[in-house]
Design an enzyme around this catalytic site. Structure first.
Site, PDB file in Angstrom:
ATOM      1  CG  ASP A 159      -4.968  -4.274 -16.294  1.00  0.00           C
ATOM      2  OD1 ASP A 159      -5.807  -3.897 -15.472  1.00  0.00           O
ATOM      3  OD2 ASP A 159      -3.770  -3.941 -16.243  1.00  0.00           O
ATOM      4  CG  HIS A 187      -2.698  -1.287 -13.901  1.00  0.00           C
ATOM      5  ND1 HIS A 187      -3.660  -2.247 -14.077  1.00  0.00           N
ATOM      6  CD2 HIS A 187      -2.667  -1.046 -12.565  1.00  0.00           C
ATOM      7  CE1 HIS A 187      -4.176  -2.576 -12.916  1.00  0.00           C
ATOM      8  NE2 HIS A 187      -3.598  -1.859 -11.973  1.00  0.00           N
TER       9      HIS A 187
HETATM   10  P1  NAD Z   1      -0.616  -2.697   1.435  1.00  0.00           P
HETATM   11  O1  NAD Z   1      -0.798  -1.350   2.010  1.00  0.00           O
HETATM   12  O2  NAD Z   1      -1.364  -3.850   2.004  1.00  0.00           O
HETATM   13  O3  NAD Z   1       0.932  -3.087   1.501  1.00  0.00           O
HETATM   14  C1  NAD Z   1       1.919  -2.235   1.049  1.00  0.00           C
HETATM   15  C2  NAD Z   1       3.184  -2.584   1.795  1.00  0.00           C
HETATM   16  O4  NAD Z   1       4.215  -1.816   1.216  1.00  0.00           O
HETATM   17  C3  NAD Z   1       3.137  -2.244   3.288  1.00  0.00           C
HETATM   18  O5  NAD Z   1       3.603  -3.355   4.033  1.00  0.00           O
HETATM   19  C4  NAD Z   1       4.060  -1.040   3.399  1.00  0.00           C
HETATM   20  O6  NAD Z   1       4.712  -0.971   4.655  1.00  0.00           O
HETATM   21  C5  NAD Z   1       5.030  -1.347   2.260  1.00  0.00           C
HETATM   22  N1  NAD Z   1       5.789  -0.192   1.795  1.00  0.00           N
HETATM   23  C6  NAD Z   1       5.400   1.088   1.661  1.00  0.00           C
HETATM   24  N2  NAD Z   1       6.416   1.850   1.245  1.00  0.00           N
HETATM   25  C7  NAD Z   1       7.472   1.001   1.071  1.00  0.00           C
HETATM   26  C8  NAD Z   1       8.809   1.195   0.658  1.00  0.00           C
HETATM   27  N3  NAD Z   1       9.281   2.409   0.345  1.00  0.00           N
HETATM   28  N4  NAD Z   1       9.612   0.112   0.593  1.00  0.00           N
HETATM   29  C9  NAD Z   1       9.156  -1.109   0.919  1.00  0.00           C
HETATM   30  N5  NAD Z   1       7.912  -1.340   1.350  1.00  0.00           N
HETATM   31  C10 NAD Z   1       7.079  -0.290   1.417  1.00  0.00           C
HETATM   32  O7  NAD Z   1      -0.865  -2.559  -0.132  1.00  0.00           O
HETATM   33  P2  NAD Z   1      -1.151  -3.715  -1.202  1.00  0.00           P
HETATM   34  O8  NAD Z   1      -2.616  -3.954  -1.242  1.00  0.00           O
HETATM   35  O9  NAD Z   1      -0.215  -4.858  -0.966  1.00  0.00           O
HETATM   36  O10 NAD Z   1      -0.804  -2.939  -2.574  1.00  0.00           O
HETATM   37  C11 NAD Z   1       0.506  -2.547  -2.854  1.00  0.00           C
HETATM   38  C12 NAD Z   1       0.548  -1.755  -4.161  1.00  0.00           C
HETATM   39  O11 NAD Z   1       0.169  -2.575  -5.263  1.00  0.00           O
HETATM   40  C13 NAD Z   1      -0.394  -0.543  -4.199  1.00  0.00           C
HETATM   41  O12 NAD Z   1       0.258   0.531  -4.853  1.00  0.00           O
HETATM   42  C14 NAD Z   1      -1.536  -1.052  -5.064  1.00  0.00           C
HETATM   43  O13 NAD Z   1      -2.260   0.007  -5.661  1.00  0.00           O
HETATM   44  C15 NAD Z   1      -0.775  -1.871  -6.066  1.00  0.00           C
HETATM   45  N6  NAD Z   1      -1.545  -2.827  -6.870  1.00  0.00           N
HETATM   46  C16 NAD Z   1      -1.229  -2.929  -8.194  1.00  0.00           C
HETATM   47  C17 NAD Z   1      -1.890  -3.826  -9.008  1.00  0.00           C
HETATM   48  C18 NAD Z   1      -1.563  -3.929 -10.471  1.00  0.00           C
HETATM   49  O14 NAD Z   1      -2.280  -4.621 -11.210  1.00  0.00           O
HETATM   50  N7  NAD Z   1      -0.504  -3.298 -10.968  1.00  0.00           N
HETATM   51  C19 NAD Z   1      -2.882  -4.648  -8.456  1.00  0.00           C
HETATM   52  C20 NAD Z   1      -3.182  -4.517  -7.103  1.00  0.00           C
HETATM   53  C21 NAD Z   1      -2.503  -3.600  -6.310  1.00  0.00           C
HETATM   54  C1  LMR Z   2      -6.250  -3.262  -9.451  1.00  0.00           C
HETATM   55  O1  LMR Z   2      -6.350  -3.094 -10.660  1.00  0.00           O
HETATM   56  O2  LMR Z   2      -6.984  -4.056  -8.828  1.00  0.00           O
HETATM   57  C2  LMR Z   2      -5.161  -2.534  -8.691  1.00  0.00           C
HETATM   58  O3  LMR Z   2      -4.445  -1.681  -9.524  1.00  0.00           O
HETATM   59  C3  LMR Z   2      -5.647  -1.844  -7.482  1.00  0.00           C
HETATM   60  C4  LMR Z   2      -6.426  -0.599  -7.833  1.00  0.00           C
HETATM   61  O4  LMR Z   2      -6.094   0.464  -7.277  1.00  0.00           O
HETATM   62  O5  LMR Z   2      -7.338  -0.698  -8.651  1.00  0.00           O
END
Ligand code: NAD
Ligand code: LMR
Length: 326
Positions: A159, A187
């Site tokens: 952000d 967030h």
């Molecule tokens: P993705 O589905 O591509 O990958 C997630 C991975 O986590 C998968 O490989 C899955 O098997 C694994 N997983 C699920 N449960 C698990 C557990 N208990 N222990 C270990 N591994 C586990 O998802 P992604 O696109 O990599 O996103 C992951 C997370 O990050 C999501 O919650 C997404 O919303 C979040 N995210 C946060 C931000 C932020 O700014 N905070 C930004 C982008 C994404």
């Molecule tokens: C983002 O801000 O891009 C991540 O938190 C993914 C989402 O769910 O928006």
């Protein structure tokens, strides 16, 4: 040669995992002279894919990659680690808000908080990326009573970076020249990207932009809803920019910001009217491996309303996980 630092990454076989691991192994996280051992956690069902990622890591012949510890067990993956980047969890799809993921993801952070409590180094630094990041970080912190609360942080840096980038574009200035942007709160779309203190070369950015209507009516929601806009455009949530933000967050925490403000979700100490322990985005500076909240900033009526709005959402999320933590 320095002693290798042990960095755990969860969700290592996922899309953010794929974007972050190669950069960590390349020295982007801790410096070009710091070897790392990667501890990679993912679910049993993802181990085959994780093995493929490890094959690719090896094929890069990174001089700084001193080892890889793959596991589907947090008690193994978190043993003796210095840094934990907790990504593994379900991402949202179109039409969902991040808090809709609480039911699916909260338990993960309880289990992993406990595993960190029992197995990580006492000096561990934890960044929670998995959504809803603030409340998941709060759950992990509450599940790790033997670790200092200050070890737990949530990612507001994506952000923050979005906020800076959009201001730079509007003002026609370089991203690198912008100082003192702050992102407060959760967030989520309620976050408050605050440009009141932002400056370029000592000059107020708000004065330079001179368009408060744009700031209040266009900019704030554009920053807050950027994640949804990316999901809409890509069909998947942000990955490379999320990985980049996680690297920025941990690198700055470990190596320092040289007085520059960055935004981090950290446990509240009660300041700015935020109850203690709520994992709240605030401006910080980092030095010597420690983050320090920027204190004593004036809060005008508009900002007070925005901070209260995002706080209310975090309090609701806290309430929703109270039974999980009791
Ligand atoms: P993705 O589905 O591509 O990958 C997630 C991975 O986590 C998968 O490989 C899955 O098997 C694994 N997983 C699920 N449960 C698990 C557990 N208990 N222990 C270990 N591994 C586990 O998802 P992604 O696109 O990599 O996103 C992951 C997370 O990050 C999501 O919650 C997404 O919303 C979040 N995210 C946060 C931000 C932020 O700014 N905070 C930004 C982008 C994404
Ligand atoms: C983002 O801000 O891009 C991540 O938190 C993914 C989402 O769910 O928006």
């Amino acid at each position: 040669m320095k002693t290798p630092v042990r960095v755990a990454v969860t969700g290592a076989a996922g899309q953010i995992g794929y974007a972050i691991l190669f950069r960590i192994a390349n020295g982007d996280l801790l410096g070009k002279d710091q070897p790392v051992i990667l501890h990679l956690l993912d679910l049993p069902v993802a181990q085959k894919a994780l093995n493929g990622v490890i094959m690719e890591l090896k094929d890069c012949a990174f001089p700084l990659l001193a080892g890889v510890v793959p596991s589907d067990d947090p008690n193994v993956a978190f043993k003796d680690i210095d840094i934990a980047i907790l990504i593994g969890s379900r991402p949202r799809g179109p039409g969902m808000e991040r808090r809709d993921l609480l039911a699916a993801n909260a338990e993960i952070f309880k289990v992993q908080g406990k595993a960190l409590n029992d197995f990580a180094k006492r000096t561990v630094k934890v960044l929670v990326v998995g959504n809803p990041a603030n409340t998941n970080a709060y759950i992990a912190m509450k599940s790790a009573p033997d670790l200092p609360k200050s070890a737990f942080t949530a990612m507001l840096r994506l952000d923050h970076n979005r906020a800076v980038s959009m201001l730079a574009e509007k003002a026609g200035v370089e991203v690198a020249d912008i100082e003192k942007v702050a992102v407060w709160g959760n967030h989520s779309p309620t976050m408050y990207a605050d440009y009141r203190f932002a400056a370029v070369g000592g000059e107020s950015l708000a004065a330079k932009i001179n368009d408060e209507t744009w700031y209040r009516e266009t900019y704030l929601s554009a920053v807050g809803k950027r994640g949804a806009a990316i999901i809409e455009a890509r069909g998947l949530s942000s990955a490379a920019s999320a990985a980049n933000a996680a690297i920025d967050h941990v690198r700055d925490w470990v190596l320092g910001t040289n007085g520059k403000w960055v935004s981090m979700g950290i446990p509240s100490d009660g300041s700015y009217g935020v109850p203690e322990d709520v994992m709240f985005g605030v401006p910080v500076v980092c030095e010597g491996g420690v983050y320090k909240r920027v204190e004593g900033l004036p809060v005008d009526e508009f900002s007070k309303g925005r901070i209260q709005h995002t706080l209310n959402e975090l309090l609701e999320e806290r309430e929703a996980v109270a039974s999980l933590l009791s």
